[in-house]
Design an enzyme around this catalytic site. Structure first.
Site, PDB file in Angstrom:
ATOM      1  N   PHE B 118      44.966  40.335  72.072  1.00 46.21           N
ATOM      2  CA  PHE B 118      44.997  41.503  73.112  1.00 46.21           C
ATOM      3  C   PHE B 118      43.306  41.716  73.406  1.00 46.21           C
ATOM      4  O   PHE B 118      42.733  42.164  72.466  1.00 46.21           O
ATOM      5  CB  PHE B 118      45.759  42.713  72.249  1.00 46.21           C
ATOM      6  CG  PHE B 118      45.212  43.995  72.984  1.00 46.21           C
ATOM      7  CD1 PHE B 118      45.951  44.559  74.196  1.00 46.21           C
ATOM      8  CD2 PHE B 118      44.514  45.006  72.472  1.00 46.21           C
ATOM      9  CE1 PHE B 118      45.548  45.767  74.998  1.00 46.21           C
ATOM     10  CE2 PHE B 118      44.379  46.350  73.048  1.00 46.21           C
ATOM     11  CZ  PHE B 118      44.732  46.642  74.334  1.00 46.21           C
ATOM     12  N   GLY B 233      50.860  48.708  70.000  1.00 42.73           N
ATOM     13  CA  GLY B 233      49.974  48.822  68.973  1.00 42.73           C
ATOM     14  C   GLY B 233      49.619  49.882  68.171  1.00 42.73           C
ATOM     15  O   GLY B 233      49.637  49.564  66.831  1.00 42.73           O
ATOM     16  N   ARG B 259      47.089  51.885  31.765  1.00 43.30           N
ATOM     17  CA  ARG B 259      45.387  52.220  31.445  1.00 43.30           C
ATOM     18  C   ARG B 259      45.592  53.574  30.433  1.00 43.30           C
ATOM     19  O   ARG B 259      45.900  54.435  30.937  1.00 43.30           O
ATOM     20  CB  ARG B 259      44.568  52.438  32.548  1.00 43.30           C
ATOM     21  CG  ARG B 259      43.194  52.845  32.203  1.00 43.30           C
ATOM     22  CD  ARG B 259      42.461  51.782  31.755  1.00 43.30           C
ATOM     23  NE  ARG B 259      40.914  52.290  31.510  1.00 43.30           N
ATOM     24  CZ  ARG B 259      39.937  51.378  31.338  1.00 43.30           C
ATOM     25  NH1 ARG B 259      39.996  50.101  31.359  1.00 43.30           N
ATOM     26  NH2 ARG B 259      38.696  51.759  30.977  1.00 43.30           N
ATOM     27  N   GLU B 355      43.188  51.161  68.321  1.00 43.81           N
ATOM     28  CA  GLU B 355      44.365  51.472  68.931  1.00 43.81           C
ATOM     29  C   GLU B 355      44.219  53.022  69.580  1.00 43.81           C
ATOM     30  O   GLU B 355      45.035  53.773  69.614  1.00 43.81           O
ATOM     31  CB  GLU B 355      45.696  51.352  68.521  1.00 43.81           C
ATOM     32  CG  GLU B 355      46.444  50.215  68.716  1.00 43.81           C
ATOM     33  CD  GLU B 355      45.489  48.799  68.340  1.00 43.81           C
ATOM     34  OE1 GLU B 355      44.874  48.857  67.357  1.00 43.81           O
ATOM     35  OE2 GLU B 355      45.708  47.615  69.156  1.00 43.81           O
ATOM     36  N   GLU B 359      39.489  60.582  66.822  1.00 45.09           N
ATOM     37  CA  GLU B 359      39.057  61.735  67.465  1.00 45.09           C
ATOM     38  C   GLU B 359      39.583  61.802  68.914  1.00 45.09           C
ATOM     39  O   GLU B 359      40.104  62.770  69.397  1.00 45.09           O
ATOM     40  CB  GLU B 359      37.532  61.285  67.797  1.00 45.09           C
ATOM     41  CG  GLU B 359      36.469  61.706  66.782  1.00 45.09           C
ATOM     42  CD  GLU B 359      36.786  60.688  65.632  1.00 45.09           C
ATOM     43  OE1 GLU B 359      37.197  59.473  65.882  1.00 45.09           O
ATOM     44  OE2 GLU B 359      36.305  60.818  64.248  1.00 45.09           O
TER      45      GLU B 359
END
Lengths: 82, 374
Positions: B118, B233, B259, B355, B359
């Site tokens: 694309f 997308g 752990r 994509e 913002e």
């Protein structure tokens, strides 16, 4: 909720742009809020609501200028499919 | 041995665990996805399973496609990104190409014999698509394309490009085979994340294509092609982001159980539990938003556009946040290639950019707030 095609289309447009005062003969492009996102929403709405597929050559601005012209397009496509 | 077909989340998970997870860190270091994996993905029917059966697809619904892309994203964001751009091109061909073009490209796209990419972003224009300068000039024989595209995922490997270029009336989408004279591919390397996604800068110098290379309508609805392509997308990126959150959760839960600190496993510490609980919660919330967007796509409901924006925004920010916390849980070990969380951390950042940057997404979603006021 309206039962006519024009009314359903107007309800959809008003839902997206509550601040707009619209009637079925009004040019929605003249109001200045049509962009590619809304164009796609509008086409998807018409196809889903009225069960039609709009071919590429019918995706013309004159077919989408008013609720009346969109209703005429729906009617024409429905008659072709019948 | 033939690879099993991927038909749903479960078979996708099996494929990813067998063929992707064990190698993802090595591909990340190598900077490319090997041909062997591309072949296995083809055998599994991963490339474009949503295409109709007549073209070799499986007619997969969008909800399931989202689940499949999530699983691939859990294993390797670079592979998921190759799927994303191939999906975008394949969907655009299916939706907007002529029947002859669908016959020509459909089977190759479904099988992976031809991989798609694309081409929208340019050196001077990313989320601001109105700023693209690549041009397509109409001639008697077709179109001539000139310009440079950047950050093209899979560009190093793709066989056909979906190129967005400025025409006299709008921004059009053009199908351009890689071997067309005038197409030049320059690899982009040493990137922060999705390092095996084979990014490229692609220059089109007087590239001549036939008239039918322009996909979709012209005029006011020409933008629908780009809007629809980006929507799909975005859906795939949202799915991949959910996969990153799930990958962080699984890696962190395993590490925290093994752990020990002061003779107790990490998972007993309340502050570690807080991180893990947020991962569990956000993975489920993001998955539900994704499924809602997919359901609306399957129904042809225009509300899917906003639902996909919201899913991508939520999932990508969750991925970046939890990848950071996953490294934190792993301590210094999280800083090494010995655990997948370092790769998740680097891969997650770009999900907030591609994509449509977050913002831009927030500006779009803010419009929804205005429509929901009493």
């Amino acid at each position: 909720m309206s039962n006519t095609a024009q009314g359903q289309i107007l309800d959809f447009v008003r839902g997206r742009f509550p601040q707009a005062e619209l009637d079925a003969a009004q040019d929605i492009f003249a109001l200045g809020f049509v962009n590619s996102l809304f164009a796609m929403e509008l086409v998807m709405f018409v196809e889903k609501t009225f069960g039609v597929t709009i071919p590429n050559d019918e995706l013309r601005i004159d077919n989408f200028r008013t609720a009346d012209s969109m209703a005429e397009l729906v009617d024409r496509l429905a008659r072709v499919a019948a | 041995m033939t690879t099993s077909r991927v038909t749903d989340r479960r078979s996708a998970r099996e494929f990813v665990d067998a063929h992707i997870v064990p190698h993802a860190d090595a591909w990340d270091l190598d900077g490319r996805v090997p041909e062997d994996l591309i072949r296995k993905a083809s055998e599994a029917g991963l490339w474009a399973p949503f295409l109709p059966e007549q073209y070799g697809g499986a007619g997969m619904d969008m909800v399931t496609l989202g689940e499949v892309h999530e699983e691939v994203g859990r294993g390797c964001s670079s592979v998921r990104s190759l799927l994303t751009v191939h999906t975008m091109l394949s969907w655009t061909v299916q939706r907007w190409a002529t029947p002859a073009q669908r016959e020509q490209w459909g089977p190759a796209l479904a099988s992976g014999a031809a991989l798609g990419a694309f081409c929208l972003s340019e050196p001077g224009a990313g989320s601001d698509t109105s700023g693209i300068t690549t041009t397509a000039t109409q001639t008697d024989r077709g179109w001539v394309i000139n310009g440079t595209k950047k950050w093209t995922t899979g560009g190093q490997r793709a066989d056909v490009f979906l190129v967005f270029a400025r025409t006299a009336s709008s921004i059009g989408a053009f199908l351009v085979p890689r071997d067309t004279p005038g197409v030049r591919v320059r690899p982009i390397e040493e990137i922060l994340g999705t390092r095996a996604s084979m990014l490229a800068e692609i220059t089109f110098a007087d590239v001549e294509v036939e008239r039918e290379a322009l996909l979709g309508p012209s005029g006011f609805t020409a933008g629908m092609v780009l809007t629809g392509t980006l929507d799909l997308g975005r859906y795939s990126v949202a799915a991949g982001s959910v996969g990153i959150v799930q990958g962080c959760l699984e890696a962190s839960a395993a590490y925290a159980a093994k752990r020990e600190v002061g003779g107790k496993p990490l998972r007993d510490l309340p502050l570690i539990q807080a991180k893990l609980s947020d991962m569990v919660t956000d993975a489920r919330a993001a998955r539900l938003l994704l499924a809602e967007a997919g359901r609306l796509k399957d129904e042809g409901d225009s509300a899917t556009l906003m639902a996909t924006w919201i899913a991508k925004y939520f999932a990508s920010t969750a991925a970046a946040r939890h990848a950071s916390e996953a490294v934190q849980i792993h301590g210094a070990n999280g800083f090494t290639p010995d655990y997948p969380v370092a790769r998740f951390y680097r891969d997650a950042k770009v999900m907030e950019i591609i994509e449509g940057s977050n913002e831009i997404q927030r500006m779009t979603i803010a419009g929804q707030a205005d429509r929901e006021k009493p």
